[in-house]
Design an enzyme around this catalytic site. Sequence first.
Site, short mmCIF file in Angstrom:
data_model
loop_
_atom_site.label_atom_id
_atom_site.label_comp_id
_atom_site.label_asym_id
_atom_site.label_seq_id
_atom_site.Cartn_x
_atom_site.Cartn_y
_atom_site.Cartn_z
N GLU A 469 0.86 -1.19 0.00
CA GLU A 469 0.00 0.00 0.00
C GLU A 469 0.89 1.23 0.00
OE1 GLU A 469 -4.01 1.34 2.44
OE2 GLU A 469 -3.13 -0.65 2.71
N GLU A 743 -1.77 -0.21 13.40
CA GLU A 743 -2.95 0.26 12.67
C GLU A 743 -4.22 -0.05 13.45
OE1 GLU A 743 -5.02 -0.16 8.24
OE2 GLU A 743 -3.64 -1.72 8.94
#
Length: 900
Positions: A469, A743
Amino acid sequence: MSLSIIECLTEYANNPLGLDVRRPRLFWRLESNDRSAAQAYYQVLVASSQERLDQGVADQWDSGKVASDQSIHIEYAGDKLISEQTYYWKVRVWDTQGEASAWSQTAYWSMGLLSRADWKAKWIGRKAEKGVDMQPSPYLRKSFQLAKQVKRAFVYATALGLYDLRLNGSRIGALFAPGWTDYETRVQVQAYEITDQLTVGENVFGAILGDGWYAGTVGFLGKNVYGERPFLLLQARIEYLDGTSELIISDSSWQAAKGAILYSDLIKGEAYDARLEPTGWDQAGYQAASSWELPDVRTGYNGLLVATIEPPVRIMQVRKPVSFRRTEEGTFIYDMGQNMVGWTELKVSGAAGDQVTVSHAEMLNPDGSLYLDNLRVAVQQDHYVLKGTGEERYEPHFTFHGFRYVELIGYPGEPDLDTIVGKVVHSEMAETGRLETNDEMVNRLYANITWGQRGNFLSVPTDCPQRDERLGWTGDAQIFARTAAYNMNVSRFFSKYMQDMIDSQLPSGAFTDVAPDAGWIRHKMWNANLNWFAPDNAGWGDAGVIIPWTLYLMYGDIRILENNYQAMADWVSYLRDNTEDLVRPDYANYGDWLSIDADTPKEVLATAYFAYSTQLLAKIAGVLGREQDQTQYESLFASIAQAFRNAFVGSDGRIHGETQAVYVLALQFNLLTEELNKMAIEHLTADISARGDRLSTGFLGVGYLLPALTDHQKLDVAYTLLTQEEFPSWMYSIKHGATTIWERWDGWTEHKGFQTPSMNSFNHYSLGSVGEWMFRYMAGIEADPAAPGFKHAIIRPRPGGKLDRVKASYDSLYGTIEVAWHLSASSKVFRIEVSIPVNTTATIYVPGRVCVIDGVENTSGTWEIEGCQPLGSTEEVSWFRLGAGRYTFESDLLAIKASV
């Protein structure tokens, strides 16, 4: 003399090269031993040569003696600046007593190529090899002769992709240049002075090109998002002592070949065969073999060539592993002791053709092997083939990894702790914040926050550094921006990122979820095939307003507001045009991302952020003197707030969804009446209590959670959440070994996050936005919107919880603000030491009733302390106005309430 000048900057940088700003801003920092020392006047001289400046001949600009206490953002106002000219400047100041300082040391800046017509160079590369998916990195070289002594020389370089530039065998410049931009719109140019590296006779430019973001793997879209292969653009101007000059440019006269880098990809890693390295190829005397060919020349690039805004990417730390072990498979796994971003340098000896694979991971599986499930299609491996010539060293060129653990596969012989070292890589930003408490877990939390920033601020603020990502998610960036600005000087970094956001902005005014554009526009990722991506997600697109306002608060930067004003106005207009009676529809697809058992209604969140962006834009219009716009946006904000209350708020203060996030956003975005605020904060704290004193907020709510509690007299609850050790909490991840911010609250625990490995990033800074509260409230260092950039600071520490000692400092543009407080639990005496930089003032709010200042007790009922003016006091707090200097206060907290 009372004032001395200790540092001079141009456009936030030390002697920057290749600017294209027509009115560069000048900064200087002052020093003095006197309390309340301040500047009353300044004079700036700018000359076209060092010699002229030394003689006091300001042939470009003499500001004259200017009555002003400003020492930052002083705009150059002299003659028109021209391409490739170097400008030298110095400054002197006068204090409030009329005494002049000495002149500063000379500073300078140079201008880049200001017009496309100034460019004579061509884009060059190497033709792609047919049938090869991962292309080898092109090597480019140019040999040229110099017959005369060089006076001064500069080179301007950029690439569609990445470049590693060499001159006579030595590397020039930073890593990952020219940085990530929307290449179809613009590419950044770097300037370097090369005077000392040139010699009479043969000289050689060499360059290796990397695919980078341009032609390599990016985000979810695979390879070749912007182009198929990289190209170099280079132009050097060499000035001789006899007054003549010449250009060396990239063109068809260069030579091209492939070398040892079989491929090098940001997300797929690198393969390097040392046997193929053309030794000496970038130095004089090299005889190019027949494998060197003419370069491929590209035409038709129509994007802007702009000066670099962002700070360069560099190796910022070198770390040794703390341990290693041999596995049953005969590999070796190292623990770096810290989750980090960059790569490893390998030291190895062996036979020609031996291959060592260096594999990287953030975690270990229960069996001790590398945990790779969270990487998705990313490959965090580098492969090195030995040339067999004794001890060899290798580190990759155009890739980076997120890791704590390193596995050596195929290593010949027995390694030791010196076999590898870790290189910590990120954009070069001065670390401006420091924070320490008596609680080691709180200290670890702050360390995790800063390591998360180091790991994800690489050209753009990425969401993660390990999986496939690594995108510039706008929502992550805006919620963390204030924390980031305390930790490091992010002025240039976020100024560039705002240009990325504008380049990605849609004609409708909608900001995209990521910047630079990695396919959102080009591939329309919000269409029916991927309809959960949207061009205007609430809390993500709003970064286009929140980040400029943050930079204004922290650095006093009005230009960032001016440059982005139209884009911000277009965003708010877009939001207004896509509402139903000023209520945003259910179009906040990420919601309060990764909250815990708390589904915040998306229309509530979207309307709240619509209101917040509008409120900030009204403030920005006021700063810029746009009074009509200010009135318009203030009226619009009031209407949105009323619509929010009508649609979502009950008479009892309950807000639709009843999650912690809906209350936090309503409280912090000023959407409620005073009476509703009182009820809403009780509903918020009741929910926290019902969850066992635990939070439930995700990305968008967590940054405002502790500030909302503190601002509404619930400081005790804020401290309880800060130090909570049970799931979900910041400390829970630390108990599970976290050395960066995760995260997910449940990323590597017995909770459900472990069952979704594709969403397990262990270096994801968003939930670290609590760092803002730690500086602003716990330590008490706050910017004053009425005098931004810490020209006037607000010092208001809030002692509480288990903490009895906090020490923090912040390096503002004016100098370092220091706060150190200590609370004696037995005597209830609060002691605080503060330092206020020269040429600034502060208002300090000391908890309790102050009884001692600088060791002097108040026996007369009035204070007579130099630089310290009493402003008022209650049983709960005393406040004073301070001039520059160091001060110590002691107060009695026997009557203090938890609300302070």
